[in-house]
Design an enzyme around this catalytic site. Structure first.
Site, PDB file in Angstrom:
ATOM      1  N   HIS A   1      25.080   5.233  -3.719  1.00 43.83           N
ATOM      2  CA  HIS A   1      24.093   6.320  -3.645  1.00 43.83           C
ATOM      3  C   HIS A   1      22.741   5.846  -4.180  1.00 43.83           C
ATOM      4  O   HIS A   1      22.490   5.861  -5.391  1.00 43.83           O
ATOM      5  CB  HIS A   1      24.617   7.519  -4.464  1.00 43.83           C
TER       6      HIS A   1
ATOM      7  N   GLU B   1      24.662  19.267  -7.306  1.00 45.00           N
ATOM      8  CA  GLU B   1      23.735  18.661  -8.266  1.00 45.00           C
ATOM      9  C   GLU B   1      23.002  19.822  -8.948  1.00 45.00           C
ATOM     10  O   GLU B   1      23.069  19.975 -10.161  1.00 45.00           O
ATOM     11  CB  GLU B   1      22.747  17.731  -7.538  1.00 45.00           C
TER      12      GLU B   1
HETATM   13  N1  ADE Z   1      16.128  12.662  -3.021  1.00 52.13           N
HETATM   14  C1  ADE Z   1      15.946  11.659  -3.873  1.00 52.13           C
HETATM   15  N2  ADE Z   1      16.623  11.879  -5.020  1.00 52.13           N
HETATM   16  C2  ADE Z   1      17.255  13.059  -4.868  1.00 52.13           C
HETATM   17  C3  ADE Z   1      18.110  13.837  -5.681  1.00 52.13           C
HETATM   18  N3  ADE Z   1      18.475  13.448  -6.912  1.00 52.13           N
HETATM   19  N4  ADE Z   1      18.556  15.011  -5.211  1.00 52.13           N
HETATM   20  C4  ADE Z   1      18.217  15.413  -3.984  1.00 52.13           C
HETATM   21  N5  ADE Z   1      17.412  14.742  -3.174  1.00 52.13           N
HETATM   22  C5  ADE Z   1      16.937  13.565  -3.607  1.00 52.13           C
HETATM   23 ZN    ZN Z   2      20.469  11.341  -4.343  1.00 53.98          ZN
END
Ligand code: ADE
Ligand code: ZN
Length: 334
Positions: free
Chosen positions: A18, A201
């Protein structure tokens, strides 16, 4: 853990699933490009030269401002070389990077092919020089909406193969719902691409469930809020879903107040396929070695734990079986 053992852990060969291509751009590299092009990007940087942002939404804005100076395939080729040199210096042997046709050619297929060609070329050179293997996952950007995701998915489908191996979604999880993007994910799946999406997230467990159900992804970017619903955690284990966890990113963006409060260890203990990545390393003042060091110090993870995590990552990688075998071979310990 004594310094010698910690040092061995930190230097282990690593698999990273990732990583955002633009998010891995060193700030000095972006600053240099801005100067070459006479673009004023000063508000994106702190006085010490690092990227400056207040919160997640502001981070996305600074990210996109920095990305705006990456204007040509040649810029992306230079960026790819810089990223892979840094990743190899952190002992990464295999990496999957998120590439967005929205940033590489504005969703136009012809332009996307040119960017991709330049990126692959640089990646092949880096593999020869440093031994690091790179593969690409095309991403749509959630906050740009489902209509912009369609040309991104078409770019992905048209270039699917041994190098573009997946399709995913990044961006602001508070905007829209996974089901708005089913058309694009279906198109990518039909082209043979493997699927992942950022979820859990900023959103809760429901966001993870929706991504699994509506997009039929086999990996989740972050997914850490699954911990709020243990029946979902059990489902992740049962279905063998892999979480691409980025602990340093989650702490830097204040998803969790500290690494000690981060659920990665609880998820691992319950049997979830957890993996470790950096997300956007220079934005979060992190590297893969830093992630390993911090996890070892905070949770006492030893070489055996990291070996298992890297094996999980290699088994969850979207590459072909021959590449996977080569990666697994390099992970074998003497
Ligand atoms: N694009 C880059 N980093 C990201 C993240 N942590 N969450 C969502 N989109 C992203
Ligand atoms: Zn990401």
């Amino acid at each position: 853990m004594d310094e010698d053992r910690l040092d061995r852990v930190v230097r282990l060969p690593k698999v990273e699933l990732h990583l955002h291509h633009e998010g891995a751009a060193p700030p000095a590299f972006i600053k240099g490009l801005a100067q070459e092009k006479s673009v004023d990007l000063s508000s994106a940087f702190a006085p010490d030269g690092s990227y400056a942002f207040r919160d997640f939404v502001h981070f996305l804005r600074v990210y996109e401002a920095a990305t705006s100076v990456l204007e040509t395939p040649e810029d992306y080729a230079r960026l790819t070389s810089a990223i892979l040199e840094e990743s190899a210096a952190n002992d990464v042997i295999y990496c999957e990077t998120f590439l967005s046709p929205d940033f590489c050619g504005g969703g136009d297929l012809g332009a996307w092919r040119e960017y991709l060609h330049a990126i692959r070329d640089a990646a092949e050179k880096a593999e020869q020089t440093h031994g690091i293997i790179l593969r690409g996952i095309v991403t749509c950007i959630r906050h740009l909406g489902p209509e912009r995701a369609k040309p991104a998915a078409r770019c992905a489908a048209e270039t699917a193969g041994d190098w573009i191996v997946g399709f995913g979604m990044a961006g602001d999880e508070s905007r829209g719902k996974p089901k708005d993007f089913t058309y694009s994910f279906d198109m990518a799946r039909e082209a043979g691409l493997r699927l992942t999406a950022h979820a859990g997230e900023w959103g809760g467990a429901t966001s993870v469930r929706d991504a699994l159900q509506d997009l039929r992804v086999e990996r989740i970017g972050h997914g850490v809020h699954a911990i709020d619903d243990l029946s979902l955690v059990d489902m992740l284990v049962e279905k063998g879903i892999t979480l691409e966890i980025c602990p340093g990113s989650n702490v830097a963006l204040k998803v969790y107040p500290s690494l000690a409060a981060h659920p990665i260890e609880k998820l691992r203990q319950r049997g979830v396929n957890v993996t470790v990545s950096t997300d956007d390393p220079p934005f979060f003042h992190s590297t893969m070695r830093d992630e390993y060091r911090n996890l070892a110090e905070t949770f006492g993870w030893d070489e055996d734990v990291f070996a298992k995590i890297n094996e999980t990552a290699a088994r969850s990688a979207f590459c072909d079986e021959d590449t996977r075998r080569r990666v697994l071979k390099r992970l074998e310990r003497p």
